[in-house]
Design a protein around this motif. Structure first.
Motif, PDB file in Angstrom:
ATOM      1  N   LEU A  25       0.720  -1.101   0.108  1.00  0.00           N
ATOM      2  CA  LEU A  25       0.033  -0.039  -0.095  1.00  0.00           C
ATOM      3  C   LEU A  25       0.963   1.453  -0.187  1.00  0.00           C
ATOM      4  O   LEU A  25       0.794   2.157  -0.803  1.00  0.00           O
ATOM      5  CB  LEU A  25      -0.960   0.022   1.063  1.00  0.00           C
ATOM      6  CG  LEU A  25      -1.710   1.143   1.328  1.00  0.00           C
ATOM      7  CD1 LEU A  25      -2.944   1.425   0.289  1.00  0.00           C
ATOM      8  CD2 LEU A  25      -2.474   1.066   2.711  1.00  0.00           C
ATOM      9  N   SER A  26       1.805   1.324   0.976  1.00  0.00           N
ATOM     10  CA  SER A  26       2.553   2.449   1.048  1.00  0.00           C
ATOM     11  C   SER A  26       3.707   2.832   0.051  1.00  0.00           C
ATOM     12  O   SER A  26       3.841   3.902  -0.443  1.00  0.00           O
ATOM     13  CB  SER A  26       3.370   2.532   2.417  1.00  0.00           C
ATOM     14  OG  SER A  26       4.316   1.442   2.295  1.00  0.00           O
ATOM     15  N   PRO A 105      -5.077  -5.026  -6.365  1.00  0.00           N
ATOM     16  CA  PRO A 105      -4.556  -4.946  -8.044  1.00  0.00           C
ATOM     17  C   PRO A 105      -5.429  -3.916  -8.705  1.00  0.00           C
ATOM     18  O   PRO A 105      -4.848  -3.170  -9.232  1.00  0.00           O
ATOM     19  CB  PRO A 105      -5.055  -6.315  -8.572  1.00  0.00           C
ATOM     20  CG  PRO A 105      -4.849  -7.518  -7.292  1.00  0.00           C
ATOM     21  CD  PRO A 105      -5.554  -6.634  -6.139  1.00  0.00           C
ATOM     22  N   LEU A 106      -6.759  -3.840  -8.299  1.00  0.00           N
ATOM     23  CA  LEU A 106      -7.465  -2.723  -8.648  1.00  0.00           C
ATOM     24  C   LEU A 106      -6.759  -1.262  -8.031  1.00  0.00           C
ATOM     25  O   LEU A 106      -6.830  -0.410  -8.944  1.00  0.00           O
ATOM     26  CB  LEU A 106      -8.850  -2.863  -8.604  1.00  0.00           C
ATOM     27  CG  LEU A 106      -9.740  -3.982  -9.124  1.00  0.00           C
ATOM     28  CD1 LEU A 106     -11.054  -3.881  -8.823  1.00  0.00           C
ATOM     29  CD2 LEU A 106      -9.565  -3.784 -10.737  1.00  0.00           C
ATOM     30  N   PHE A 107      -6.527  -1.351  -7.143  1.00  0.00           N
ATOM     31  CA  PHE A 107      -6.032  -0.115  -6.549  1.00  0.00           C
ATOM     32  C   PHE A 107      -4.503   0.321  -7.320  1.00  0.00           C
ATOM     33  O   PHE A 107      -4.251   1.462  -7.486  1.00  0.00           O
ATOM     34  CB  PHE A 107      -5.568  -0.512  -4.829  1.00  0.00           C
ATOM     35  CG  PHE A 107      -4.441   0.662  -4.287  1.00  0.00           C
ATOM     36  CD1 PHE A 107      -4.808   1.874  -4.193  1.00  0.00           C
ATOM     37  CD2 PHE A 107      -3.244   0.308  -3.802  1.00  0.00           C
ATOM     38  CE1 PHE A 107      -3.999   2.864  -3.354  1.00  0.00           C
ATOM     39  CE2 PHE A 107      -2.325   1.214  -3.403  1.00  0.00           C
ATOM     40  CZ  PHE A 107      -2.683   2.369  -3.331  1.00  0.00           C
ATOM     41  N   ALA A 108      -3.815  -0.699  -7.602  1.00  0.00           N
ATOM     42  CA  ALA A 108      -2.542  -0.435  -8.229  1.00  0.00           C
ATOM     43  C   ALA A 108      -2.901   0.032  -9.696  1.00  0.00           C
ATOM     44  O   ALA A 108      -2.087   0.863 -10.023  1.00  0.00           O
ATOM     45  CB  ALA A 108      -1.742  -1.797  -8.422  1.00  0.00           C
ATOM     46  N   LEU A 109      -3.913  -0.480 -10.274  1.00  0.00           N
ATOM     47  CA  LEU A 109      -4.271  -0.006 -11.648  1.00  0.00           C
ATOM     48  C   LEU A 109      -4.672   1.394 -11.559  1.00  0.00           C
ATOM     49  O   LEU A 109      -4.370   2.089 -12.278  1.00  0.00           O
ATOM     50  CB  LEU A 109      -5.573  -1.049 -12.245  1.00  0.00           C
ATOM     51  CG  LEU A 109      -5.031  -2.238 -12.760  1.00  0.00           C
ATOM     52  CD1 LEU A 109      -6.360  -3.141 -13.161  1.00  0.00           C
ATOM     53  CD2 LEU A 109      -3.715  -2.132 -13.919  1.00  0.00           C
ATOM     54  N   PHE A 135     -10.790   2.863  -4.194  1.00  0.00           N
ATOM     55  CA  PHE A 135      -9.885   1.340  -4.082  1.00  0.00           C
ATOM     56  C   PHE A 135      -9.059   1.607  -2.752  1.00  0.00           C
ATOM     57  O   PHE A 135      -8.698   0.678  -2.177  1.00  0.00           O
ATOM     58  CB  PHE A 135      -9.272   1.021  -5.340  1.00  0.00           C
ATOM     59  CG  PHE A 135      -9.973   0.803  -6.507  1.00  0.00           C
ATOM     60  CD1 PHE A 135     -10.908  -0.457  -6.020  1.00  0.00           C
ATOM     61  CD2 PHE A 135      -9.889   1.496  -7.438  1.00  0.00           C
ATOM     62  CE1 PHE A 135     -11.666  -0.715  -7.315  1.00  0.00           C
ATOM     63  CE2 PHE A 135     -10.847   1.126  -8.637  1.00  0.00           C
ATOM     64  CZ  PHE A 135     -11.614  -0.043  -8.668  1.00  0.00           C
ATOM     65  N   LEU A 136      -8.526   2.742  -2.711  1.00  0.00           N
ATOM     66  CA  LEU A 136      -7.711   2.918  -1.328  1.00  0.00           C
ATOM     67  C   LEU A 136      -8.409   2.797  -0.257  1.00  0.00           C
ATOM     68  O   LEU A 136      -8.098   2.301   0.902  1.00  0.00           O
ATOM     69  CB  LEU A 136      -7.047   4.593  -1.374  1.00  0.00           C
ATOM     70  CG  LEU A 136      -6.286   4.637  -0.198  1.00  0.00           C
ATOM     71  CD1 LEU A 136      -4.989   3.804   0.032  1.00  0.00           C
ATOM     72  CD2 LEU A 136      -5.979   6.184  -0.048  1.00  0.00           C
ATOM     73  N   THR A 137      -9.731   3.234  -0.269  1.00  0.00           N
ATOM     74  CA  THR A 137     -10.602   3.142   0.772  1.00  0.00           C
ATOM     75  C   THR A 137     -11.182   1.783   1.505  1.00  0.00           C
ATOM     76  O   THR A 137     -10.724   1.063   2.382  1.00  0.00           O
ATOM     77  CB  THR A 137     -11.794   3.993   0.555  1.00  0.00           C
ATOM     78  OG1 THR A 137     -11.545   5.298   0.729  1.00  0.00           O
ATOM     79  CG2 THR A 137     -12.912   3.503   2.060  1.00  0.00           C
TER      80      THR A 137
END
Length: 506
Positions: A25-26, A105-109, A135-137
């Motif tokens: 995450l970070s 993975p969607l957060f990364a995209l 997605f972060l939430t």
């Protein structure tokens, strides 16, 4: 060798796998915080109206999506029939892990969507911010909720949080690596760097959550685990009818949760102070230290402010094991107050003291924020007991805390710039760019403006922590979920059987 490595991965402790999610995450989020504004302003040339409209809509969505996603995630737990839940399997933990395996993975995209121009800057800014924060939430809520669901005892929760801090500190190193490839004129290298980070993050979320899911799926058939899982539930009389809880009823229950109300009051001030330090850190460096220290020293202060809070938090967590979170947080507020008073008496001319204070103020404030997740997990336990839940609604509790405290992110720049303008007459928003902020004093033929601005920054630097510390100490003195009350709450959650303090071996 390969077989041995794979076997070692499968036998990694649960705390290591849980903490590794903080790294994935970070490693992206710190880069996002540093560069997304500069990218849209300097590279994509977004206009001022589109920027402020996008930020306004984002601030509203940023506050509302936490309780919304928390309710969608946990409302089923508030009215589920005890008899319909197979407590021999950790359905709650598996539900969180499935959500993380999808949304990681969607957060990364969504992170990658910032660094390539694919629409009008204003439209792309709004869509990217809202997608990324959504997605972060989802990742944040489920990851934080696992802290409450994986363990009940304070010792095991601090151990989990310790690994989160360790991996977050390692993930913050991406900030230093990003400086070597950041170039507004030639964006290609930075884009490749972001693609590599996103690939690492997406793969990491997939592998870590898969390993954790395998562990919980294969490890639930033992009698020991069946007993451990019962700590997630409170037995009720079989004759008592099922009661469906609506969002309005849940809000009424929270309004009667005294410790929750005092905590969010304190945490609202904490969120305000954390973001005030982040927003005004460059301003303090520019007007209080730029002519007294070298550029490399200023860069070091900026860099260390990202990594030191995570490292410092590992020491704070060791203190939490010994003295309890409540006592450690209270002493951090007292230290913040005493350091600010000392700096006020010392004055702005003590450069070395000023450097230490500016850095330590941000480090200690951010460090306190990291500890407060442990307090929220205790509130999850108390809510579970007070309202006789069938299942602890961990993600929903984290979401409701965020709903009340996230406005502090907006108050920080508004109140800070207003106070600076009132005291010095200097309006930061009249400048074309924050980086040119030092130009205005030089344009005035009299040194009076420079002296006034420097004095105003200094008073802002010391009086904000003093005020925040006093308000927080007042609210914290009314928070009663510690000592005997906390022991009683945790004992009630574990009262079904004589069980170990943790859901799995940490």
């Amino acid at each position: 060798m390969g077989v041995r490595f794979i076997a070692g991965v499968f036998h990694l402790p649960t705390a290591v796998l849980y903490g590794s999610l903080s790294f994935f995450l970070s490693v992206l989020h710190n880069v996002f915080l540093l560069y997304y504004v500069d990218t849209f302003v300097s590279v994509y040339k977004i206009d001022k109206l589109s920027f402020w409209v996008g930020e306004t809509i984002f601030l509203i969505w940023n506050s509302l999506n936490d309780p919304l996603f928390g309710w969608l995630s946990d409302h089923v737990f508030l009215s589920a029939k005890q008899s319909s839940i197979e407590i021999s399997t950790p359905e709650v933990v598996l539900k969180r892990l499935r959500a993380l395996s999808r949304n990681g993975p969607l957060f990364a995209l969504s992170f990658l969507a910032f660094w390539v121009s694919w629409a009008h800057p204003g439209l792309q800014f709004l869509i990217c911010l809202c997608l990324y924060d959504s997605f972060l939430t989802m990742v944040d809520l489920n990851h934080n909720a696992l802290l409450a669901d994986l363990a009940v005892s304070a010792d095991e929760r601090t151990r989990l949080n310790f690994h989160c801090s360790l991996f977050s500190a390692i993930g913050s190193l991406s900030v230093f690596a990003s400086y070597t490839v950041w170039n507004k004129e030639d964006f290609f290298s930075f884009r490749i760097f972001c693609v590599i980070l996103a690939a690492i993050s997406a793969l990491g979320f997939t592998v870590s959550t898969w390993l954790l899911r395998q562990r919980f799926r294969t490890g639930t058939n033992t009698a020991s685990d069946q007993e451990i899982l019962k700590e997630l539930y409170v037995e009720e009389s079989s004759a008592s009818p099922e009661k469906k809880i609506t969002l309005l009823e849940y809000l009424r229950q929270l309004s009667r949760h005294r410790n929750f109300l005092w905590f969010v009051c304190m945490n609202l001030v904490q969120v305000f102070h954390c973001h005030f330090n982040s927003n005004f850190f460059p301003l303090f460096l520019e007007h209080l230290l730029s002519d007294r220290i070298s550029v490399s020293t200023g860069s070091f202060l900026l860099g260390i402010s990202y990594i030191a809070p995570h490292l410092n938090n590992m020491y704070f967590l060791s203190l939490c094991r010994k003295y309890g979170v409540y006592t450690v947080v209270r002493w951090l507020f007292i230290i913040k107050l005493l350091l600010s008073l000392f700096m006020l008496l010392a004055g702005p001319e003590r450069i070395y003291l000023l450097c230490i204070f500016i850095a330590s103020n941000r480090v200690f404030t951010e460090g306190t924020c990291k500890l407060l997740n442990l307090v929220i997990t205790d509130l999850v336990d108390e809510d579970f007991v007070l309202n006789r839940r069938k299942q602890a609604a961990s993600a929903l509790m984290f979401g409701m805390v965020a709903l009340v405290t996230k406005p502090g992110q907006t108050f920080a720049p508004l109140i800070g710039t207003w106070l600076l303008c009132v005291y010095t007459g200097y309006d930061i928003f009249q400048r074309d760019a924050l980086n040119n902020i030092s130009a205005e004093p030089q344009m005035d033929s009299s040194p009076f403006l420079t002296v006034t601005l420097r004095q105003g920054c200094f008073y802002l630097l010391v009086f904000i922590p003093i005020t925040c510390a006093l308000l927080q100490l007042f609210a914290w003195s009314h928070f009663t979920l510690h000592g005997k009350r906390l022991i009683t709450v945790k004992a009630y959650r574990q009262a079904q059987n004589e069980i170990p303090p943790d859901i799995k071996t940490i």
